[in-house]
Design an enzyme around this catalytic site. Sequence first.
Site, PDB file in Angstrom:
ATOM      1  N   HIS A  18       0.699  -1.258   0.105  1.00  0.00           N
ATOM      2  CA  HIS A  18      -0.072   0.015   0.033  1.00  0.00           C
ATOM      3  C   HIS A  18       0.929   1.181  -0.036  1.00  0.00           C
ATOM      4  O   HIS A  18       0.453   2.453  -0.550  1.00  0.00           O
ATOM      5  CB  HIS A  18      -0.881   0.030   1.109  1.00  0.00           C
ATOM      6  N   HIS A  41      -8.215  -7.841  -7.842  1.00  0.00           N
ATOM      7  CA  HIS A  41      -8.516  -8.717  -6.540  1.00  0.00           C
ATOM      8  C   HIS A  41      -8.851  -7.590  -5.348  1.00  0.00           C
ATOM      9  O   HIS A  41      -7.749  -7.363  -4.573  1.00  0.00           O
ATOM     10  CB  HIS A  41      -7.404  -9.467  -6.438  1.00  0.00           C
ATOM     11  N   SER A 107      -6.816  -1.707  -0.332  1.00  0.00           N
ATOM     12  CA  SER A 107      -6.625  -1.175  -1.643  1.00  0.00           C
ATOM     13  C   SER A 107      -7.688  -0.061  -2.247  1.00  0.00           C
ATOM     14  O   SER A 107      -7.323   1.109  -2.729  1.00  0.00           O
ATOM     15  CB  SER A 107      -5.832  -1.816  -2.869  1.00  0.00           C
ATOM     16  N   GLU A 125     -13.879  -8.302  -7.729  1.00  0.00           N
ATOM     17  CA  GLU A 125     -13.677  -8.969  -6.613  1.00  0.00           C
ATOM     18  C   GLU A 125     -14.925 -10.428  -6.837  1.00  0.00           C
ATOM     19  O   GLU A 125     -15.880 -10.129  -7.217  1.00  0.00           O
ATOM     20  CB  GLU A 125     -14.109  -8.535  -5.120  1.00  0.00           C
ATOM     21  N   ASP A 150     -14.170 -12.678 -11.900  1.00  0.00           N
ATOM     22  CA  ASP A 150     -12.961 -12.802 -12.075  1.00  0.00           C
ATOM     23  C   ASP A 150     -12.115 -11.741 -12.589  1.00  0.00           C
ATOM     24  O   ASP A 150     -12.452 -11.209 -13.520  1.00  0.00           O
ATOM     25  CB  ASP A 150     -12.797 -14.155 -12.844  1.00  0.00           C
ATOM     26  N   GLY A 151     -11.122 -11.431 -11.980  1.00  0.00           N
ATOM     27  CA  GLY A 151     -10.251 -10.007 -12.213  1.00  0.00           C
ATOM     28  C   GLY A 151      -9.574 -10.249 -13.185  1.00  0.00           C
ATOM     29  O   GLY A 151      -9.224  -9.262 -14.014  1.00  0.00           O
ATOM     30  N   ASP A 171      -3.477  -8.345  -7.248  1.00  0.00           N
ATOM     31  CA  ASP A 171      -3.025  -8.620  -5.821  1.00  0.00           C
ATOM     32  C   ASP A 171      -3.792  -9.832  -5.487  1.00  0.00           C
ATOM     33  O   ASP A 171      -4.622  -9.807  -4.805  1.00  0.00           O
ATOM     34  CB  ASP A 171      -3.352  -7.399  -5.073  1.00  0.00           C
TER      35      ASP A 171
HETATM   36  N1  SAM Z   1      -6.044  -5.875  -2.862  1.00  0.00           N
HETATM   37  C1  SAM Z   1      -6.760  -6.013  -1.663  1.00  0.00           C
HETATM   38  C2  SAM Z   1      -6.074  -4.963  -0.592  1.00  0.00           C
HETATM   39  O1  SAM Z   1      -5.054  -4.801  -1.027  1.00  0.00           O
HETATM   40  O2  SAM Z   1      -6.567  -4.675   0.195  1.00  0.00           O
HETATM   41  C3  SAM Z   1      -6.632  -7.356  -0.992  1.00  0.00           C
HETATM   42  C4  SAM Z   1      -7.069  -8.448  -1.941  1.00  0.00           C
HETATM   43  S1  SAM Z   1      -6.899 -10.090  -1.233  1.00  0.00           S
HETATM   44  C5  SAM Z   1      -5.137 -10.166  -1.107  1.00  0.00           C
HETATM   45  C6  SAM Z   1      -7.107 -11.291  -2.597  1.00  0.00           C
HETATM   46  C7  SAM Z   1      -8.869 -11.157  -2.750  1.00  0.00           C
HETATM   47  O3  SAM Z   1      -8.843 -11.781  -4.088  1.00  0.00           O
HETATM   48  C8  SAM Z   1      -9.646 -11.598  -1.968  1.00  0.00           C
HETATM   49  O4  SAM Z   1     -10.552 -10.915  -1.489  1.00  0.00           O
HETATM   50  C9  SAM Z   1     -10.126 -12.894  -2.878  1.00  0.00           C
HETATM   51  O5  SAM Z   1     -11.612 -13.115  -2.423  1.00  0.00           O
HETATM   52  C10 SAM Z   1     -10.111 -12.361  -4.084  1.00  0.00           C
HETATM   53  N2  SAM Z   1     -10.221 -13.389  -5.313  1.00  0.00           N
HETATM   54  C11 SAM Z   1      -9.529 -14.602  -5.223  1.00  0.00           C
HETATM   55  N3  SAM Z   1      -9.733 -14.710  -6.781  1.00  0.00           N
HETATM   56  C12 SAM Z   1     -10.073 -13.973  -7.274  1.00  0.00           C
HETATM   57  C13 SAM Z   1     -10.180 -13.706  -8.807  1.00  0.00           C
HETATM   58  N4  SAM Z   1     -10.068 -14.655  -9.759  1.00  0.00           N
HETATM   59  N5  SAM Z   1     -10.744 -12.620  -9.100  1.00  0.00           N
HETATM   60  C14 SAM Z   1     -11.218 -11.607  -8.252  1.00  0.00           C
HETATM   61  N6  SAM Z   1     -10.947 -11.885  -6.978  1.00  0.00           N
HETATM   62  C15 SAM Z   1     -10.524 -12.922  -6.758  1.00  0.00           C
END
Ligand code: SAM
Length: 290
Positions: A18, A41, A107, A125, A150-151, A171
Site C-alpha cells: 500500500h 482482486h 487498496s 472481487e 474474475d479479475g 493482488d
Molecule cells: N487488494 C486487496 C487490498 O490490498 O486490500 C486485497 C486483496 S486479497 C489479497 C485477494 C482477494 O482476491 C480476496 O478478497 C479474494 O476473495 C479475491 N479473489 C480470489 N480469486 C479471485 C479472482 N479470480 N478474481 C477476483 N478476485 C479474486
Amino acid sequence: MNYRHAFHAGNFADVLKHAVLFALIDALKSKPAPFCFVDTHAGSGCYALDSTQAGKTGEYKDGIARLLFPDLHGGSAAPLPALLQRWLDMIVDLPGNEDGLRLYPGSPLQAATALRDGDSAQLCELHPEEAGRLRELFRHDGRIHVHQRDGYEGLKGMVPPREKRGLVLIDPPFEAQEDEYRTIEQTLKQTLLRWPGGVYAIWYPIKRRSQVQPFHRWLQHCGAKRVLRAELLVRPDDSPLRLNGSGMVIVNAPWKLDETLREPLRALGRLLSQDRPAQTRLDWLVQEAP
Ligand code: SAM
C-alpha cells in the site's frame, strides 16, 4: 476461494504494497488529466482490526501498528520519510479511526481516498460476500464501479480505460501457488497488447526465492521497457511454509519511482524487522532509456 484478507489486513506485506500504491497514485496525480485505477482482486475494501479474524492472527501488530508505535518494538521514533508519513496520516484520518487505529483500509478505499473528482476506479472481487461489502462501501461514490467477477477476465475487458491513463493493481491470494504466476503472465501478455502504456503493479509473496524467479525472468522478456522491483524480507527466503517477505513489480513504472521509494523502503526495513534486520531490495528488472 478460502482466502479472506481480514486475517492479514495491515500486515507487513500490506504495508509494503500500500505504500507503493500510494506512491504510484501520487505520480499519476502529478498530471491534471484524469486516470483510472483498476483493482483485479479488490477484497472487501476496509477491515476492522478488532474483528475476530484480525485478532486471531494479530498480523497487523507486526505491520501497520509498528509504524504508529515504533518505540514499542525497540525501533526509533525518528520522523518518517514524507511519503510514508502522508500515507500513515491518510489511514489515521480515516473516519472510524478518531479514537485510535480500528480500521485498516484495503487498496480500494486507499485509492478512493486519493482519487480526484474526474478519476475513476474499476474494482473486481470474485467472492460474493467480499464483493457485497465492497459494493456497500462505495454505494454513494459514482467514481467507483464494483464488479463481482474474475479479475483476470474482467481486466481484459477494462483496458484501455476511457481515460487512457491509469494503474492496474494485481493482488491475488496465491492460493494456486506457482500456477498463479502463469495466470498473471498470460493476463499481462494480453493486457499489454491492448494497453501498452498502462502502469501495472503486481504484488507477490516471497517464501522460497526459487518460486518467484521464473516470474522475474518472464518480466525481463515481456517487452515492457521499464519494470521496477521493490521487496521487503523479514526472514530468509528459504522456507516454503511461511511468508518470509513480499514484493511488488511495477511494469511501466513512473519516471524516478525508484528515487521516490528508496528512503520509504529503508524506513520500512528498519521498522518492520523481526528476529533479524529486514532486507530490502529496490532495482530495475528492465530499464531502457526513454
Ligand atoms: N487488494 C486487496 C487490498 O490490498 O486490500 C486485497 C486483496 S486479497 C489479497 C485477494 C482477494 O482476491 C480476496 O478478497 C479474494 O476473495 C479475491 N479473489 C480470489 N480469486 C479471485 C479472482 N479470480 N478474481 C477476483 N478476485 C479474486
